[in-house]
Design a protein around this motif. Structure first.
Motif, mmCIF file in Angstrom:
data_model
loop_
_atom_site.group_PDB
_atom_site.id
_atom_site.type_symbol
_atom_site.label_atom_id
_atom_site.label_comp_id
_atom_site.label_asym_id
_atom_site.label_seq_id
_atom_site.Cartn_x
_atom_site.Cartn_y
_atom_site.Cartn_z
ATOM 1 N N LEU A 114 3.586 17.239 4.476
ATOM 2 C CA LEU A 114 3.354 16.075 5.335
ATOM 3 C C LEU A 114 3.587 14.781 4.562
ATOM 4 O O LEU A 114 4.152 13.819 5.096
ATOM 5 C CB LEU A 114 1.931 16.114 5.892
ATOM 6 C CG LEU A 114 1.501 14.907 6.745
ATOM 7 C CD1 LEU A 114 2.401 14.772 7.975
ATOM 8 C CD2 LEU A 114 0.034 15.043 7.165
ATOM 9 N N GLU A 115 3.183 14.761 3.309
ATOM 10 C CA GLU A 115 3.348 13.546 2.524
ATOM 11 C C GLU A 115 4.821 13.292 2.181
ATOM 12 O O GLU A 115 5.246 12.141 2.095
ATOM 13 C CB GLU A 115 2.480 13.616 1.265
ATOM 14 C CG GLU A 115 0.993 13.662 1.592
ATOM 15 C CD GLU A 115 0.125 12.934 0.592
ATOM 16 O OE1 GLU A 115 0.493 12.919 -0.603
ATOM 17 O OE2 GLU A 115 -0.909 12.386 1.008
ATOM 18 N N PHE A 116 5.595 14.360 1.986
ATOM 19 C CA PHE A 116 7.035 14.176 1.805
ATOM 20 C C PHE A 116 7.617 13.514 3.059
ATOM 21 O O PHE A 116 8.468 12.615 2.962
ATOM 22 C CB PHE A 116 7.728 15.520 1.550
ATOM 23 C CG PHE A 116 7.754 15.934 0.104
ATOM 24 C CD1 PHE A 116 8.494 15.211 -0.826
ATOM 25 C CD2 PHE A 116 7.050 17.044 -0.333
ATOM 26 C CE1 PHE A 116 8.527 15.591 -2.162
ATOM 27 C CE2 PHE A 116 7.082 17.433 -1.670
ATOM 28 C CZ PHE A 116 7.818 16.700 -2.587
ATOM 29 N N PRO A 129 0.833 -1.215 0.000
ATOM 30 C CA PRO A 129 0.000 0.000 0.000
ATOM 31 C C PRO A 129 0.865 1.261 0.000
ATOM 32 O O PRO A 129 1.967 1.280 0.554
ATOM 33 C CB PRO A 129 -0.803 -0.128 1.302
ATOM 34 C CG PRO A 129 -0.828 -1.593 1.577
ATOM 35 C CD PRO A 129 0.497 -2.124 1.107
ATOM 36 N N LEU A 130 0.361 2.293 -0.633
ATOM 37 C CA LEU A 130 1.064 3.569 -0.688
ATOM 38 C C LEU A 130 0.759 4.376 0.567
ATOM 39 O O LEU A 130 -0.352 4.321 1.097
ATOM 40 C CB LEU A 130 0.648 4.341 -1.943
ATOM 41 C CG LEU A 130 1.028 3.646 -3.261
ATOM 42 C CD1 LEU A 130 0.116 4.100 -4.385
ATOM 43 C CD2 LEU A 130 2.472 3.906 -3.621
ATOM 44 N N THR A 182 10.528 5.163 3.888
ATOM 45 C CA THR A 182 11.816 4.719 3.355
ATOM 46 C C THR A 182 12.730 4.248 4.474
ATOM 47 O O THR A 182 13.389 3.206 4.373
ATOM 48 C CB THR A 182 12.494 5.849 2.568
ATOM 49 O OG1 THR A 182 11.648 6.239 1.471
ATOM 50 C CG2 THR A 182 13.843 5.404 2.019
ATOM 51 N N ARG A 183 12.762 5.018 5.574
ATOM 52 C CA ARG A 183 13.587 4.619 6.729
ATOM 53 C C ARG A 183 13.111 3.283 7.298
ATOM 54 O O ARG A 183 13.919 2.427 7.681
ATOM 55 C CB ARG A 183 13.546 5.709 7.808
ATOM 56 C CG ARG A 183 14.298 6.985 7.425
ATOM 57 C CD ARG A 183 14.484 7.884 8.646
ATOM 58 N NE ARG A 183 13.209 8.369 9.162
ATOM 59 C CZ ARG A 183 12.634 9.498 8.771
ATOM 60 N NH1 ARG A 183 13.234 10.269 7.862
ATOM 61 N NH2 ARG A 183 11.480 9.883 9.291
ATOM 62 N N GLU A 191 6.331 9.088 -4.457
ATOM 63 C CA GLU A 191 6.560 7.874 -3.677
ATOM 64 C C GLU A 191 7.007 6.724 -4.570
ATOM 65 O O GLU A 191 7.890 5.928 -4.195
ATOM 66 C CB GLU A 191 5.288 7.490 -2.913
ATOM 67 C CG GLU A 191 5.469 6.309 -1.986
ATOM 68 C CD GLU A 191 4.220 5.987 -1.182
ATOM 69 O OE1 GLU A 191 4.246 4.973 -0.458
ATOM 70 O OE2 GLU A 191 3.222 6.733 -1.277
ATOM 71 N N LEU A 192 6.437 6.628 -5.763
ATOM 72 C CA LEU A 192 6.836 5.566 -6.686
ATOM 73 C C LEU A 192 8.271 5.763 -7.163
ATOM 74 O O LEU A 192 9.040 4.799 -7.278
ATOM 75 C CB LEU A 192 5.877 5.522 -7.885
ATOM 76 C CG LEU A 192 4.441 5.099 -7.575
ATOM 77 C CD1 LEU A 192 3.582 5.187 -8.826
ATOM 78 C CD2 LEU A 192 4.402 3.678 -7.011
#
Length: 249
Positions: free
Chosen positions: A233-235, A179-180, A242-243, A189-190
């Protein structure tokens, strides 16, 4: 088995979806399949898509989501169906057809003879000889966002947010497997997932931005200056995810 399968997310598109354009395009492209995702629409979108299926039962599939989950999850749900089609190339396209459908096979041709190319992205580059019609506000906001996205990804990408992208199915299976975490900037994100799985050097060589010859700024966008906090916020969510992935390796 289609050569190309493209996902088109739809939310209350009864008045905007150009049905004649879809019909004309599919009549000329018998080896192309479209997956429409009805993302919890509250108007007549579902009925309209049902009529399209009757006309093109082998070329159109409709995925219906009971609740509106946003474009990211709609594309992901549609991509699961696209992968099942066994088409070697899959992708997603905006329902307003700001990028004309006729450019799908044009972008698909870029993969021919390039086995290492994994993704082709539409790029709204305003230049001489191109017909890119975009409001001044959206152009300026888009350039600011693109600069931020490029710095965030550490990748010289010009236009992450153009809603016209094609991928090899093997890559789509990896990028859409989980899920994204974003709703608005899932394209970024992709890109981030691609870098994580394949490396930044691979991204430089295996992703190609195709300068669109034509693009139309279609009314109905919800983009405003008040979107900035949500985007930031999405960044942060992408960075946090990723972490987490790096820790779980």
């Amino acid at each position: 088995m289609p050569d190309i399968c493209v996902v088109i997310p739809c939310y209350n598109e009864e008045k905007r979806l150009n049905v004649p354009a879809v019909s004309a395009f599919l009549s000329e492209q018998p080896k192309l399949m479209l997956v429409f995702v009805d993302d919890g629409s509250r108007d007549g979108t579902g009925v309209m898509l049902g009529e399209l299926v009757k006309r093109f039962p082998w070329q159109i599939r409709v995925v219906t989501l009971e609740r509106n989950g946003g474009k990211a999850e709609a594309v992901r749900a549609g991509m699961a169906a696209a992968v099942e089609s066994e088409a070697p190339l899959v992708g997603y396209w905006d329902a307003d057809f700001s990028t004309p459908l006729r450019l799908i096979p044009v972008m698909a041709e870029l993969f021919e003879g390039k086995p290492r190319l994994e993704i082709v992205c539409g790029c709204r580059l305003q230049r001489l000889g191109a017909d890119i019609r975009r409001s001044v506000f959206r152009h300026l906001v888009g350039r600011c966002f693109a600069t931020l996205a490029s710095l965030f990804l550490k990748l010289p990408v010009y236009d992450t947010q153009c809603g016209a992208k094609l991928l090899r199915v093997r890559t789509a299976k990896i990028l859409f497997r989980e899920p994204l975490v974003t709703r608005w900037i899932f394209d970024v994100e992709l890109f981030s997932r691609f870098i994580q799985y394949f490396g930044r050097r691979a991204a430089l060589k295996r992703i190609y931005e195709y300068p669109l010859p034509e693009w139309r700024d279609v009314s109905g966008s919800t983009l405003t200056v008040w979107c900035a906090p949500r985007i930031l916020l999405e960044f942060w969510r992408i960075a946090a995810d990723t972490r987490r992935r790096l820790r779980d390796k």
